[in-house]
Write a protein that holds these residues in place. Structure first.
Motif, PDB file in Angstrom:
ATOM      1  N   MET A   1       6.996 165.606  24.749  1.00  0.00           N
ATOM      2  CA  MET A   1       7.670 165.138  23.559  1.00  0.00           C
ATOM      3  C   MET A   1       6.667 165.126  22.402  1.00  0.00           C
ATOM      4  O   MET A   1       5.511 164.751  22.576  1.00  0.00           O
ATOM      5  CB  MET A   1       8.226 163.730  23.792  1.00  0.00           C
ATOM      6  CG  MET A   1       9.098 163.206  22.677  1.00  0.00           C
ATOM      7  SD  MET A   1      10.116 161.803  23.213  1.00  0.00           S
ATOM      8  CE  MET A   1       8.854 160.613  23.692  1.00  0.00           C
ATOM      9  N   ARG A   2       7.102 165.529  21.227  1.00  0.00           N
ATOM     10  CA  ARG A   2       6.245 165.543  20.041  1.00  0.00           C
ATOM     11  C   ARG A   2       6.411 164.237  19.285  1.00  0.00           C
ATOM     12  O   ARG A   2       7.502 163.910  18.803  1.00  0.00           O
ATOM     13  CB  ARG A   2       6.594 166.734  19.158  1.00  0.00           C
ATOM     14  CG  ARG A   2       6.189 168.080  19.761  1.00  0.00           C
ATOM     15  CD  ARG A   2       6.837 169.234  19.035  1.00  0.00           C
ATOM     16  NE  ARG A   2       8.289 169.198  19.164  1.00  0.00           N
ATOM     17  CZ  ARG A   2       9.096 170.181  18.796  1.00  0.00           C
ATOM     18  NH1 ARG A   2       8.595 171.277  18.263  1.00  0.00           N
ATOM     19  NH2 ARG A   2      10.407 170.082  18.938  1.00  0.00           N
ATOM     20  N   HIS A  28       2.523 163.287  26.242  1.00  0.00           N
ATOM     21  CA  HIS A  28       3.129 163.600  24.957  1.00  0.00           C
ATOM     22  C   HIS A  28       2.105 164.203  23.997  1.00  0.00           C
ATOM     23  O   HIS A  28       0.910 163.903  24.058  1.00  0.00           O
ATOM     24  CB  HIS A  28       3.748 162.343  24.346  1.00  0.00           C
ATOM     25  CG  HIS A  28       4.774 161.698  25.220  1.00  0.00           C
ATOM     26  ND1 HIS A  28       5.936 162.344  25.612  1.00  0.00           N
ATOM     27  CD2 HIS A  28       4.816 160.481  25.810  1.00  0.00           C
ATOM     28  CE1 HIS A  28       6.643 161.540  26.380  1.00  0.00           C
ATOM     29  NE2 HIS A  28       5.976 160.411  26.520  1.00  0.00           N
ATOM     30  N   GLU A  74       9.923 168.337  13.065  1.00  0.00           N
ATOM     31  CA  GLU A  74       9.611 168.703  14.446  1.00  0.00           C
ATOM     32  C   GLU A  74       9.444 167.510  15.372  1.00  0.00           C
ATOM     33  O   GLU A  74       9.488 167.665  16.592  1.00  0.00           O
ATOM     34  CB  GLU A  74       8.336 169.555  14.482  1.00  0.00           C
ATOM     35  CG  GLU A  74       8.486 170.915  13.807  1.00  0.00           C
ATOM     36  CD  GLU A  74       7.206 171.728  13.882  1.00  0.00           C
ATOM     37  OE1 GLU A  74       6.173 171.186  14.340  1.00  0.00           O
ATOM     38  OE2 GLU A  74       7.247 172.922  13.493  1.00  0.00           O
ATOM     39  N   ASP A  76       9.997 164.492  17.732  1.00  0.00           N
ATOM     40  CA  ASP A  76      11.037 163.896  18.559  1.00  0.00           C
ATOM     41  C   ASP A  76      11.081 162.391  18.376  1.00  0.00           C
ATOM     42  O   ASP A  76      12.091 161.748  18.671  1.00  0.00           O
ATOM     43  CB  ASP A  76      10.779 164.215  20.034  1.00  0.00           C
ATOM     44  CG  ASP A  76      10.792 165.708  20.318  1.00  0.00           C
ATOM     45  OD1 ASP A  76      11.783 166.367  19.959  1.00  0.00           O
ATOM     46  OD2 ASP A  76       9.803 166.226  20.872  1.00  0.00           O
ATOM     47  N   LEU A  77       9.979 161.829  17.889  1.00  0.00           N
ATOM     48  CA  LEU A  77       9.871 160.380  17.719  1.00  0.00           C
ATOM     49  C   LEU A  77       8.790 160.102  16.687  1.00  0.00           C
ATOM     50  O   LEU A  77       7.739 160.745  16.687  1.00  0.00           O
ATOM     51  CB  LEU A  77       9.510 159.716  19.049  1.00  0.00           C
ATOM     52  CG  LEU A  77       9.103 158.239  19.035  1.00  0.00           C
ATOM     53  CD1 LEU A  77      10.313 157.363  18.697  1.00  0.00           C
ATOM     54  CD2 LEU A  77       8.514 157.832  20.380  1.00  0.00           C
ATOM     55  N   GLY A 109      14.458 162.554  14.145  1.00  0.00           N
ATOM     56  CA  GLY A 109      14.564 161.826  15.398  1.00  0.00           C
ATOM     57  C   GLY A 109      14.470 160.326  15.192  1.00  0.00           C
ATOM     58  O   GLY A 109      14.448 159.828  14.063  1.00  0.00           O
ATOM     59  N   VAL A 173      14.050 156.342  22.583  1.00  0.00           N
ATOM     60  CA  VAL A 173      14.353 157.763  22.751  1.00  0.00           C
ATOM     61  C   VAL A 173      15.480 157.952  23.755  1.00  0.00           C
ATOM     62  O   VAL A 173      16.414 158.734  23.540  1.00  0.00           O
ATOM     63  CB  VAL A 173      13.092 158.535  23.186  1.00  0.00           C
ATOM     64  CG1 VAL A 173      13.446 159.971  23.553  1.00  0.00           C
ATOM     65  CG2 VAL A 173      12.049 158.528  22.077  1.00  0.00           C
ATOM     66  N   TYR A 179      19.788 162.664  21.592  1.00  0.00           N
ATOM     67  CA  TYR A 179      18.558 163.162  22.222  1.00  0.00           C
ATOM     68  C   TYR A 179      18.622 162.770  23.687  1.00  0.00           C
ATOM     69  O   TYR A 179      17.989 161.821  24.129  1.00  0.00           O
ATOM     70  CB  TYR A 179      17.319 162.581  21.544  1.00  0.00           C
ATOM     71  CG  TYR A 179      16.034 163.221  22.024  1.00  0.00           C
ATOM     72  CD1 TYR A 179      15.577 164.389  21.470  1.00  0.00           C
ATOM     73  CD2 TYR A 179      15.297 162.637  23.052  1.00  0.00           C
ATOM     74  CE1 TYR A 179      14.410 164.988  21.918  1.00  0.00           C
ATOM     75  CE2 TYR A 179      14.135 163.224  23.508  1.00  0.00           C
ATOM     76  CZ  TYR A 179      13.692 164.388  22.934  1.00  0.00           C
ATOM     77  OH  TYR A 179      12.547 164.977  23.396  1.00  0.00           O
TER      78      TYR A 179
END
Length: 412
Positions: A1-2, A28, A74, A76-77, A109, A173, A179
């Protein structure tokens, strides 16, 4: 995860180094964006060393990459810790004066703020209004911890502990319907490490397994949203946070634990190095070496085939018809056949759904940080190769398991 980790300009910034470590050890990819003020507490060199990524707080660095847009798109969190009163105000009013505030405006995100400030600042009407504004827009804002603050005062305003922030971030998340993690709602049982079969109170028969691959699998499954149960034999690495750990020592103990855990597991991954044999007798006292006695003879008996029993238990239970059973095979070739030939025969004999094959040796796999495997399928699909660090290999295995669960019809 990014993950984008924003660091605010408060004394609690030093604690965020531990939070960063939790994110990176969980596999991550973290980009740290410190505010200019925060670099007076923790320098950019620390964030670069711990994250393995370049660090900047300016929109004018690497302009060709358009970072002020790209990073938020980009990610994700996005996690902001410590979220100072100043940062909360800027985020609530949509300011974009540096790279972090630009990234917050571009974030698609989930966003998590972990506040830290003096009690009066936290309780001020302006801060409370900013928090409610952010929450109303869908951001998660944690309540600060209570306790000793920077000076002599105590009260609400301490940064929550890094583990608490990490857990809240992972839960956030997983809760996002837009997601959906591939193993969300699934229970995965993983065995790891090497069993030890006692000869006497001092000695045992063991193997070279370090547990690194099993732990990496547990992390990858946890990060994919699963509830993870780790059956841990002897391991040279610590168990990861966020998983249920059950300690075992012998093959018989592992067998009992695995058969019980399988009852409510969607996936069982038998990555532990399980002893094929155990001493027929275990001495209650240390076996002595005496000059007037003959060399001891140790008689071995077979241990149960745990993997095969798990498959048989699954096949006998209608409730377990959709359960996926994954085995590991540590093989060496010889004059009678190569590694894959032995592995294919083992796959058919055991009846598991997937078999992850390692070509082992004195300097291969055991204790190493990298691995090369081939994933074989009982369904007959083409063998899949995966190589790299054990983290990367584990992620490939978990992706394959996720695909099997989501695309293969339940077994009859």
């Amino acid at each position: 995860m990014r993950i984008v980790l924003g660091v605010g300009g408060g004394i609690a910034a030093y604690k965020v180094a531990s939070l960063l470590r939790l994110f990176t050890e969980a596999g991550h990819d973290v980009t740290v964006i410190p505010t200019e003020a925060s670099t007076r507490f923790v320098g950019t060199a620390t964030w670069e060393a711990l994250s393995g990524n370049p660090v900047s707080n300016s929109v004018f660095d690497d302009v060709h990459l358009v970072n002020h847009v790209r990073l938020g798109h980009e990610a994700d969190l996005v996690v902001v810790a410590p979220a100072t009163a100043d940062l909360l105000a800027k985020a609530a009013t949509g300011q974009a004066g540096d790279l972090l505030t630009n990234t917050l405006l571009m974030a698609h995100g989930p966003v998590l703020f972990a506040p830290a400030m003096h009690t009066e600042m936290w309780q001020h009407a302006a801060t409370r209004a900013n928090v409610e504004t952010l929450r109303g827009r869908g951001a998660a804002v944690l309540e600060p911890a209570s306790g000793r603050l920077t000076g002599a005062d105590s009260g609400p305003g301490r940064l929550p502990e890094p583990q608490a922030i990490f857990d809240a971030a992972m839960a956030l998340v997983q809760s996002r319907s837009d997601y959906q993690l591939p193993l969300a709602g699934r229970t995965v049982t993983i065995s790891a490490g090497g069993t030890r079969e006692p000869l006497d109170p001092v000695r045992f028969l063991g193997n070279r397994s370090s547990g690194k691959q099993g732990v990496a699998l547990a992390v990858a499954a946890r990060n994919a949203g699963a509830t993870v149960r780790l059956l841990a034999a002897h391991m040279e690495v610590p168990a990861p946070a966020g998983v249920d750990v059950q300690r075992v020592e012998t093959a018989m103990e592992l067998r009992e634990a695995a058969l019980a855990a399988a009852a409510d597991s969607d996936v069982i991954i038998m990555s532990a190095a399980v002893a094929d044999f155990r001493p027929a007798e275990v001495s209650d006292t240390k076996i002595k070496k005496r000059d007037d006695t003959a060399d001891p003879v140790i008689t071995l008996v077979r241990n149960p085939d745990i993997l095969q029993e798990l498959v048989e238990q699954r096949n006998a239970s209608r409730a377990g018809s959709g359960q996926l059973v994954v085995g590991f095979a540590a093989e060496t070739g010889d004059s009678q056949g190569d590694v894959l030939a032995y592995a294919q025969a083992k796959l058919q004999r055991k009846g598991c759904d997937l078999l992850v094959v390692n070509h082992v040796g004195m300097d291969k796999v055991f204790g190493q940080d990298s691995n090369e495997v081939v994933i074989l399928s009982r369904a007959g699909s083409e063998p899949q190769e995966a190589s790299g660090t054990k983290t990367e290999v584990s992620e490939a295995i978990i992706r394959r398991i996720s695909f099997e669960l989501n695309h293969v019809s339940p077994r009859a």
